[in-house]
Design an enzyme around this catalytic site. Structure first.
Site, PDB file in Angstrom:
ATOM      1  N   PRO A  49       0.820  -1.226   0.000  1.00 37.69           N
ATOM      2  CA  PRO A  49       0.000   0.000   0.000  1.00 37.69           C
ATOM      3  C   PRO A  49       0.853   1.276   0.000  1.00 37.69           C
ATOM      4  O   PRO A  49       0.492   2.257  -0.653  1.00 37.69           O
ATOM      5  CB  PRO A  49      -0.827  -0.103   1.283  1.00 37.69           C
ATOM      6  CG  PRO A  49      -0.795  -1.548   1.666  1.00 37.69           C
ATOM      7  CD  PRO A  49       0.515  -2.070   1.166  1.00 37.69           C
ATOM      8  N   CYS A  50       1.972   1.254   0.710  1.00 37.03           N
ATOM      9  CA  CYS A  50       2.823   2.451   0.776  1.00 37.03           C
ATOM     10  C   CYS A  50       3.522   2.687  -0.556  1.00 37.03           C
ATOM     11  O   CYS A  50       3.643   3.832  -0.999  1.00 37.03           O
ATOM     12  CB  CYS A  50       3.837   2.322   1.912  1.00 37.03           C
ATOM     13  SG  CYS A  50       3.035   2.215   3.533  1.00 37.03           S
ATOM     14  N   SER A  51       3.969   1.606  -1.171  1.00 38.94           N
ATOM     15  CA  SER A  51       4.578   1.742  -2.497  1.00 38.94           C
ATOM     16  C   SER A  51       3.557   2.310  -3.478  1.00 38.94           C
ATOM     17  O   SER A  51       3.869   3.225  -4.243  1.00 38.94           O
ATOM     18  CB  SER A  51       5.095   0.388  -2.990  1.00 38.94           C
ATOM     19  OG  SER A  51       6.103  -0.098  -2.117  1.00 38.94           O
ATOM     20  N   MET A  54       3.062   6.127  -2.741  1.00 35.14           N
ATOM     21  CA  MET A  54       4.188   6.977  -3.142  1.00 35.14           C
ATOM     22  C   MET A  54       4.296   7.051  -4.662  1.00 35.14           C
ATOM     23  O   MET A  54       4.594   8.111  -5.224  1.00 35.14           O
ATOM     24  CB  MET A  54       5.498   6.496  -2.510  1.00 35.14           C
ATOM     25  CG  MET A  54       5.533   6.618  -0.984  1.00 35.14           C
ATOM     26  SD  MET A  54       5.346   8.318  -0.370  1.00 35.14           S
ATOM     27  CE  MET A  54       3.777   8.184   0.502  1.00 35.14           C
TER      28      MET A  54
END
Length: 160
Positions: A49-51, A54
């Protein structure tokens, strides 16, 4: 835990470390007054999810820049991890390491995911600050796997 700043609140300023190995100090106060500042807190580098978040911000980086905004990703990851993360996804904006958790705590975002061995990490959240450091947009995930509404975020930046 501190309260999460809401729209109209003065944003807590903080110091942390820029991504990479040189341990250059990041000071939020240094970036106020030069157009909108977007703080995108995220739980952890290299997680799907963070990738995704970003990369989505990177895809809109030109739109943020056109609106005069400065974008920062903030997490509890080490500066070395964030440097590798930025390189992996070719991120043009700065990532900020808050390993001490001071910023995460000041924004009321500290959370734990014991099943993954994660403690004192940031919940996913996005804040837009005006030149005076006042929060003009605030979004905090109900579930840290959720991503913000990027069009709504960009509209909040463009409104300044």
């Amino acid at each position: 835990m501190s309260d999460t700043p809401s729209e109209g609140d003065e944003a807590p300023t903080f110091t942390a470390t820029y991504k990479g190995s040189d341990h250059e100090t990041f000071d939020l106060a240094d970036h106020l007054g030069d157009g909108p500042v977007v703080l995108a807190f995220f739980p952890g580098a290299f997680t799907p999810p963070c990738s995704n978040e970003m990369v989505a911000l990177q895809e809109r980086y030109g739109d943020f820049a056109d609106a005069g905004a400065t974008l920062f990703g903030v997490s509890a990851d080490s500066s070395f991890s964030l440097g590798a993360f930025a390189d992996e996804y070719d991120l043009a904006f700065d990532l900020v390491s808050d390993m001490s958790g001071d910023a995460i705590e000041a924004y009321g975002l500290s959370m734990e995911i014991p099943d993954l061995g994660l403690y004192g990490i940031a919940n996913r959240a996005v804040f837009v600050l005006d030149d005076d450091g006042v929060v003009t947009y605030s979004w905090v995930a109900e579930d840290p796997t959720n991503e913000p509404d990027y069009e709504e975020l960009l509209a909040a930046v463009e409104a300044l």
